[in-house]
Design a protein around this motif. Structure first.
Motif, PDB file in Angstrom:
ATOM      1  N   PRO A   1       7.980  59.026  38.044  1.00 56.81           N
ATOM      2  CA  PRO A   1       8.115  60.391  37.513  1.00 56.81           C
ATOM      3  C   PRO A   1       7.892  60.483  36.008  1.00 56.81           C
ATOM      4  N   GLN A   2       8.296  59.454  35.257  1.00 55.22           N
ATOM      5  CA  GLN A   2       8.079  59.485  33.807  1.00 55.22           C
ATOM      6  C   GLN A   2       6.591  59.417  33.471  1.00 55.22           C
ATOM      7  N   VAL A   3       5.863  58.564  34.183  1.00 59.26           N
ATOM      8  CA  VAL A   3       4.416  58.476  33.970  1.00 59.26           C
ATOM      9  C   VAL A   3       3.757  59.806  34.313  1.00 59.26           C
ATOM     10  N   LEU A   4       4.154  60.373  35.455  1.00 61.51           N
ATOM     11  CA  LEU A   4       3.558  61.634  35.886  1.00 61.51           C
ATOM     12  C   LEU A   4       3.915  62.778  34.945  1.00 61.51           C
ATOM     13  N   ASP A   5       5.106  62.758  34.391  1.00 67.62           N
ATOM     14  CA  ASP A   5       5.480  63.767  33.390  1.00 67.62           C
ATOM     15  C   ASP A   5       4.546  63.694  32.180  1.00 67.62           C
ATOM     16  N   MET A   6       4.238  62.481  31.734  1.00 66.56           N
ATOM     17  CA  MET A   6       3.365  62.312  30.573  1.00 66.56           C
ATOM     18  C   MET A   6       1.934  62.725  30.893  1.00 66.56           C
ATOM     19  N   LEU A   7       1.485  62.433  32.102  1.00 68.73           N
ATOM     20  CA  LEU A   7       0.162  62.903  32.517  1.00 68.73           C
ATOM     21  C   LEU A   7       0.131  64.427  32.563  1.00 68.73           C
ATOM     22  N   LYS A   8       1.176  65.006  33.103  1.00 72.27           N
ATOM     23  CA  LYS A   8       1.246  66.470  33.206  1.00 72.27           C
ATOM     24  C   LYS A   8       1.164  67.124  31.832  1.00 72.27           C
ATOM     25  N   ARG A   9       1.805  66.495  30.844  1.00 73.68           N
ATOM     26  CA  ARG A   9       1.808  67.038  29.485  1.00 73.68           C
ATOM     27  C   ARG A   9       0.541  66.684  28.708  1.00 73.68           C
TER      28      ARG A   9
END
Length: 373
Positions: A203-211
């Motif tokens: 989820p942390q990786v995906l949060d950074m991709l999302k941003r």
């Protein structure tokens, strides 16, 4: 545990919390008692033994690799699944992953698989294409420092090792030594991503991709919530391979199980049957960010649109996903191997040292089962 209200335990992320809250709301609207849900961390979900939970909860969201070691703590769900309209169309091996010792021990409430994740717009902005080989991943990371991330905590590093091993044609098992080539790829990945990335969960990786703070991640479990969010530009595809040809990724997901200590088995069975029906999965779980196992949903354009294209993007990977070994000693090995990989990658330990430690852990896990019997 009381007969009036069932108690359940899940894991603390919108992918789990949202669908379970929505299911409980619809369940109570239909005249059934409220289900009291507790949520634990993703790390605890990956590793905590079911024996420590089954005495306190009626319903458990479980990880399929734990079944072979803990099935005695659960009740078979075959009878309840057989009465659920729409069952029998599970995507990939989602439902089959909960089978052990001639019975099924959970309903595949959530289906996931290892995929690559990225931002096509960010890649285009820096003049790059989506990597399909591991060498392309390493080259991308070298050319654009910090834009390639990986989830490589101990548990996640082991899952990446499993995906890579499968893609090489040498699936990790407790019967054979760990692939040195697969470990080399994982260790190389750990050396080209930011150091802090080694502590990230998916989820942390995906949060950074999302941003837009990263461009690509080669191997992590798929979360519908990151592509269905309004305005999201995150996309999923198959995990890279050595040759660039599509290969299998690791099966993830979560199942709904019933504790053997549950006093109101009839109520638990009704909820298990109800959440397994196609209509409930489509109309209740998907809009709440769920990614249920019905293959009909994965092929349904309307559900795919609600999920931001999640189902169509990840279906090819789901259809060829490989499962972790079904073995009573697997949880013990998983715990040891995750510790070895997490520590070894963080300290840049020699690959030969990690291989030797993993081999020792493998042999000890197998030997402990033999000694127990």
């Amino acid at each position: 545990m009381t007969g009036a209200t069932l108690r359940g335990i899940g894991w603390d992320h919108p992918r789990c919390v949202g669908p379970l809250r929505a299911a409980d709301a619809a369940w109570t609207r239909a005249g059934h008692p409220h289900i009291e849900w507790t949520f634990r961390s993703l790390a605890e979900f990956n590793s905590a033994p079911l024996a420590s939970l089954a005495g306190d909860f009626d319903l458990l969201i479980v990880d399929h690799p734990m079944i072979a070691a803990s099935w005695q703590e659960l009740q078979p769900v075959d009878a309840w699944l057989s009465t659920a309209a729409g069952q029998g169309d599970s995507v990939g091996r989602s439902q089959a992953s909960y089978e052990w010792a001639g019975a099924t021990w959970a309903s595949a409430l959530d289906a996931a698989v290892h995929v690559s994740a990225g931002r096509p717009d960010v890649l285009a902005l820096i003049g790059e294409n989506w990597p399909t080989t591991w060498s392309q991943v390493f080259e991308l990371a070298s050319r654009h420092e910090g834009l390639v991330l990986a989830s490589l905590t101990g548990d996640d590093a082991l899952c990446t090792l499993l995906s890579v091993s499968a893609s090489l044609g040498t699936p990790l098992s407790l019967e054979d030594p760990v692939s040195e080539e697969a470990l080399h790829i994982v260790a190389t990945l750990a050396g080209v991503v930011p150091r802090e990335s080694l502590g990230y969960r998916p989820p942390q990786v995906l949060d950074m991709l999302k941003r837009g703070q990263a461009a690509f991640s080669p191997a992590l479990f798929s979360y519908a919530t990151y592509v269905s969010a309004p305005g999201s530009k995150v996309k999923y595809d198959r995990v890279p391979s050595v040759t660039g040809k599509p290969r299998s990724g690791l099966l993830g997901g979560a199942g709904l199980a019933v504790s053997r200590h549950c006093e109101d088995t009839a109520a638990a069975g009704r909820f298990c049957t109800w959440t397994s029906t196609y209509d409930v999965q489509r109309d209740v779980l998907v809009p709440a960010g769920g990614q249920p196992s019905s293959r009909r949903i994965w092929l349904d354009p309307e559900s795919d649109a609600v999920a931001g294209g999640f189902f169509s993007q990840t279906l090819p990977a789901m259809d060829t996903a490989v499962t972790r070994p079904k073995h009573p000693s697997w949880p013990a090995f998983q715990h040891a191997a995750a510790s070895i990989l997490g520590r070894g990658l963080a300290t840049r330990a020699r690959e030969r040292t990690m291989i030797q430690q993993l081999e020792t852990a493998r042999l000890e896990a197998v030997r402990s089962l033999s000694d127990h019997h």
